[in-house]
Enzyme design. Structure first.
Site, short mmCIF file in Angstrom:
data_model
loop_
_atom_site.label_atom_id
_atom_site.label_comp_id
_atom_site.label_asym_id
_atom_site.label_seq_id
_atom_site.Cartn_x
_atom_site.Cartn_y
_atom_site.Cartn_z
N SER A 182 8.24 -12.40 4.82
CA SER A 182 7.20 -12.72 3.96
C SER A 182 7.29 -13.81 3.15
CB SER A 182 6.58 -11.69 3.43
OG SER A 182 7.72 -11.08 2.48
N ASP A 187 2.26 -10.19 -6.31
CA ASP A 187 2.25 -9.09 -6.31
C ASP A 187 3.51 -8.18 -6.64
OD1 ASP A 187 3.93 -9.17 -3.94
OD2 ASP A 187 1.98 -9.11 -2.62
N HIS A 209 6.37 -10.13 -4.31
CA HIS A 209 6.31 -11.42 -3.82
C HIS A 209 6.12 -12.45 -4.90
CE1 HIS A 209 5.12 -9.38 -0.11
NE2 HIS A 209 6.13 -10.08 0.39
#
Length: 364
Positions: free
Chosen positions: A48, A339, A342
């Protein structure tokens, strides 16, 4: 015992004690030199941290193609990037004189004419261990390699055999992977790996998987490769939240594992470079860089390095961080994390600048 938040080697501080302004200037400097760089493309593998939206195209709950993700992106568009804006790979591509966005291979809005200059096969939630990708039904690393093979066939058809070979050989490859292997797999006790292997043997297993992957893409033509080490994974907001015994501080056990893994990864990289002729594989040391942001937030214009911007900042990620999520901060530039897992776009820009000035410098 000395706290990890006090860990700050003098050499590391001297190397990365740069302001946001200086890093932005550095990116502009690389932009001005990009015509002489001769880097035809940026090609990306991983999770991610570098997935611009491949998970949008697969049936997984791990996605971010909805607000407030992308809030600070062009026109506030959520793209599937786990961020409020762009990723480090986007900034690196732009700094090399290539397009300002590295597109997701599975994004139907892009085609081979775009991918010839940059492409990401990364999938949020994946890992070096194939069992990691099974946890949230995402794209395993071996499948990313299969997409790379498919991409090369399309590239040869588009630009011809010789030019396709040139693009593949001269492109910069960016690899960012490994966090999920520990946090979603091993320590989450969902795959059984923790029952099969002590953590040091699991580290060895992951490093062997990384070596096999790197050898595979080398055989497919990759030569200029930057492989990112793990960050202080115990300092992620989600790990702080669940660290009840540590009273919300960094999970030092997880950080120690990250450092041990990074040391083994570096030894493997050095060994691989002696075995594979022409391979220019470099380690990108993320750990100390992120630790500097945590230790000296005001130096980088940050006010909160313990929580994410979205919601309470303690546990929200993916669908828990959506447009209905209350308390999301008004200015993500004041935060290290977007978040609970991340970084913000601001931090991604900082990391891109440091990667360009260190691990990728000799390639350009």
């Amino acid at each position: 015992m000395k706290s990890l938040l006090q860990y700050s080697p003098v050499s590391t501080m001297a190397q990365i004690h740069l302001t946001h302004t200086l890093l932005s200037h550095l990116l502009l400097t690389f932009l001005s030199l990009s015509t002489a760089a001769h880097i035809p493309a940026v090609i990306v593998f991983g999770d991610s941290t570098v997935d611009p939206g491949n998970n949008n195209a697969i049936p997984t709950i791990l996605r971010s193609d909805f607000p407030p993700y992308g809030r600070d992106f062009q026109n506030g568009k959520p793209t599937g990037r786990f961020c409020n804006g762009r990723l480090p790979t986007d900034f690196i591509s732009e700094a090399l004189g290539l397009p300002p966005l590295v597109p997701a291979y599975l994004d139907p809005a892009y085609g081979i004419e775009d991918f010839a200059k940059g492409v990401s096969f990364a999938s949020a939630g994946t890992g070096l261990d194939s069992a990691t990708s099974d946890v949230l039904a995402v794209i395993p690393l071996w499948k990313e390699v299969e997409y790379f093979k498919e991409y090369q066939k399309k590239l040869r058809k588009y630009v011809g055999e010789a030019h396709a070979e040139y693009i593949v050989n001269e492109a910069i490859y960016i690899i960012s992977i490994g966090t999920n292997d520990f946090l979603e797999n091993y320590f989450a006790v969902v795959t059984g790996r923790i029952l099969q292997l002590p953590v040091d043997k699991f580290e060895d297993f992951l490093v062997s998987q990384a070596a096999e992957f790197l050898t595979n893409i080398y055989r497919l033509g990759a030569r200029k490769i930057s492989f990112a080490g793990l960050s202080p994974i115990g300092c992620l907001p989600l790990e702080r939240t669940t660290n009840v015994i540590g009273k919300g501080g960094c999970n030092e056990k997880y950080n120690r594992v990250a450092r041990d893994f990074n040391a083994k990864l570096q030894r493997m990289i050095a060994d691989l470079c002696t075995k594979l002729p022409g391979l220019r594989l470099r380690y990108s040391g993320v750990y100390d860089r992120v630790l500097q942001l945590i230790n000296n937030p005001s130096h980088y214009g940050l006010e909160n390095v313990e929580e994410g911007c979205c919601g309470t900042g303690k546990f929200e990620m993916g669908f828990l961080c959506d447009s209905k999520c209350p308390l999301t901060c008004p200015d993500a530039n004041k935060y290290l994390f977007w978040d609970a897992f991340h970084p913000t776009e601001k931090v991604n820009r900082l990391m891109a600048g440091l990667t360009l000035s260190t691990g990728l410098r000799e390639f350009i």
